[in-house]
Design a protein around this motif. Structure first.
Motif, PDB file in Angstrom:
ATOM      1  N   VAL A   3       0.863  -1.247  -0.003  1.00  0.00           N
ATOM      2  CA  VAL A   3      -0.001  -0.108   0.003  1.00  0.00           C
ATOM      3  C   VAL A   3       0.950   1.204  -0.068  1.00  0.00           C
ATOM      4  CG1 VAL A   3      -1.702   1.349   1.226  1.00  0.00           C
ATOM      5  CG2 VAL A   3      -1.853  -1.227   1.039  1.00  0.00           C
ATOM      6  N   GLN A   4       1.842   1.074   0.757  1.00  0.00           N
ATOM      7  CA  GLN A   4       2.822   2.451   0.711  1.00  0.00           C
ATOM      8  C   GLN A   4       3.355   2.789  -0.604  1.00  0.00           C
ATOM      9  OE1 GLN A   4       5.723   2.416   3.780  1.00  0.00           O
ATOM     10  NE2 GLN A   4       4.623   1.351   5.393  1.00  0.00           N
ATOM     11  N   THR A   5       3.820   1.662  -1.437  1.00  0.00           N
ATOM     12  CA  THR A   5       4.357   1.775  -2.705  1.00  0.00           C
ATOM     13  C   THR A   5       3.340   2.530  -3.593  1.00  0.00           C
ATOM     14  OG1 THR A   5       5.485  -0.153  -2.519  1.00  0.00           O
ATOM     15  CG2 THR A   5       5.270   0.670  -4.514  1.00  0.00           C
ATOM     16  N   ASP A   6       1.920   2.351  -3.479  1.00  0.00           N
ATOM     17  CA  ASP A   6       1.153   2.991  -4.327  1.00  0.00           C
ATOM     18  C   ASP A   6       1.162   4.385  -3.985  1.00  0.00           C
ATOM     19  OD1 ASP A   6       0.267   0.605  -5.198  1.00  0.00           O
ATOM     20  OD2 ASP A   6      -1.431   0.387  -3.977  1.00  0.00           O
ATOM     21  N   PHE A   7       1.442   4.923  -2.828  1.00  0.00           N
ATOM     22  CA  PHE A   7       1.593   6.423  -2.374  1.00  0.00           C
ATOM     23  C   PHE A   7       2.808   7.104  -2.469  1.00  0.00           C
ATOM     24  CE2 PHE A   7      -2.300   4.720  -0.656  1.00  0.00           C
ATOM     25  CZ  PHE A   7      -3.376   5.614  -0.738  1.00  0.00           C
ATOM     26  N   ASP A   8       3.880   6.200  -2.946  1.00  0.00           N
ATOM     27  CA  ASP A   8       5.292   6.756  -2.990  1.00  0.00           C
ATOM     28  C   ASP A   8       5.302   8.135  -3.941  1.00  0.00           C
ATOM     29  OD1 ASP A   8       8.018   5.771  -2.100  1.00  0.00           O
ATOM     30  OD2 ASP A   8       8.403   5.693  -4.415  1.00  0.00           O
ATOM     31  N   LYS A  34      -6.952   6.305 -12.719  1.00  0.00           N
ATOM     32  CA  LYS A  34      -7.969   6.365 -13.718  1.00  0.00           C
ATOM     33  C   LYS A  34      -8.390   7.759 -13.829  1.00  0.00           C
ATOM     34  CE  LYS A  34     -12.506   4.679 -14.879  1.00  0.00           C
ATOM     35  NZ  LYS A  34     -12.927   5.713 -15.892  1.00  0.00           N
ATOM     36  N   THR A  35      -8.328   8.484 -13.081  1.00  0.00           N
ATOM     37  CA  THR A  35      -8.696  10.209 -13.027  1.00  0.00           C
ATOM     38  C   THR A  35      -7.611  10.705 -13.967  1.00  0.00           C
ATOM     39  OG1 THR A  35     -10.027   9.688 -11.085  1.00  0.00           O
ATOM     40  CG2 THR A  35      -9.444  12.152 -11.748  1.00  0.00           C
ATOM     41  N   ALA A  60      -5.041   8.580   3.614  1.00  0.00           N
ATOM     42  CA  ALA A  60      -5.629   8.867   2.387  1.00  0.00           C
ATOM     43  C   ALA A  60      -7.243   8.245   2.395  1.00  0.00           C
ATOM     44  CB  ALA A  60      -5.037   7.888   1.201  1.00  0.00           C
ATOM     45  N   THR A  61      -7.905   8.946   1.484  1.00  0.00           N
ATOM     46  CA  THR A  61      -9.574   8.567   1.725  1.00  0.00           C
ATOM     47  C   THR A  61      -9.886   8.084   0.146  1.00  0.00           C
ATOM     48  OG1 THR A  61     -10.306  10.935   1.306  1.00  0.00           O
ATOM     49  CG2 THR A  61     -10.016  10.235   3.343  1.00  0.00           C
ATOM     50  N   TYR A  62      -9.215   7.758  -0.661  1.00  0.00           N
ATOM     51  CA  TYR A  62      -9.060   7.301  -1.847  1.00  0.00           C
ATOM     52  C   TYR A  62      -8.280   6.011  -2.197  1.00  0.00           C
ATOM     53  CZ  TYR A  62      -4.882   9.773  -2.913  1.00  0.00           C
ATOM     54  OH  TYR A  62      -3.609  10.456  -2.981  1.00  0.00           O
ATOM     55  N   ASP A  63      -8.871   5.362  -3.031  1.00  0.00           N
ATOM     56  CA  ASP A  63      -7.950   4.309  -3.690  1.00  0.00           C
ATOM     57  C   ASP A  63      -7.092   4.924  -4.917  1.00  0.00           C
ATOM     58  OD1 ASP A  63      -6.956   2.055  -5.155  1.00  0.00           O
ATOM     59  OD2 ASP A  63      -8.624   0.855  -4.744  1.00  0.00           O
ATOM     60  N   THR A  64      -5.744   4.411  -4.837  1.00  0.00           N
ATOM     61  CA  THR A  64      -4.894   4.916  -5.842  1.00  0.00           C
ATOM     62  C   THR A  64      -5.382   4.363  -7.337  1.00  0.00           C
ATOM     63  OG1 THR A  64      -3.409   3.213  -5.290  1.00  0.00           O
ATOM     64  CG2 THR A  64      -2.799   5.162  -4.240  1.00  0.00           C
ATOM     65  N   ALA A  65      -5.804   3.437  -7.297  1.00  0.00           N
ATOM     66  CA  ALA A  65      -6.096   2.793  -8.608  1.00  0.00           C
ATOM     67  C   ALA A  65      -7.442   3.996  -9.490  1.00  0.00           C
ATOM     68  CB  ALA A  65      -7.037   1.602  -8.609  1.00  0.00           C
TER      69      ALA A  65
END
Length: 107
Positions: free
Chosen positions: A7-12, A83-84, A74-79
């Protein structure tokens, strides 16, 4: 700070530097808070700190704890974010998309 590494990698990407240790001012800018908030996050154990000595001016915060803090708040999913961004990129001209891609690859 029990945020899984995956999960941390997604926010790196939210931390614009690859330095392992950051100054308090750098972290405050990344998190968009003031220095006193950084000290509170440190005191609560949410941010990992290295100190050369007891003086406050000689402390640095680990990059990984900043990423973990961002992931845990975070209150969102990085996926969804990806997409956005992809949807927004489609509204750009081809030349602007190419320029954006080059800028992203260089960072």
């Amino acid at each position: 700070m029990n945020t899984p590494a995956a999960v941390q990698t997604d926010f790196d990407f939210l931390v614009p530097t690859q330095k392992g240790l950051l100054h308090v001012d750098e972290v405050a800018e990344i998190l968009r808070v003031d220095r006193s908030t950084i000290y509170l996050l440190e005191a609560s154990g949410e941010l990992e700190v290295h100190r050369r000595n007891i003086e406050k001016s000689h402390r640095k915060i680990t990059r990984r704890s900043v990423v973990a803090h961002l992931a845990s708040t975070a209150t969102y999913d990085t996926a969804d974010l990806v997409k956005t961004i992809a949807d927004l990129a489609q509204t750009l001209t081809r030349e602007r998309r190419i320029k954006l891609a080059h800028q992203l690859l260089q960072s």
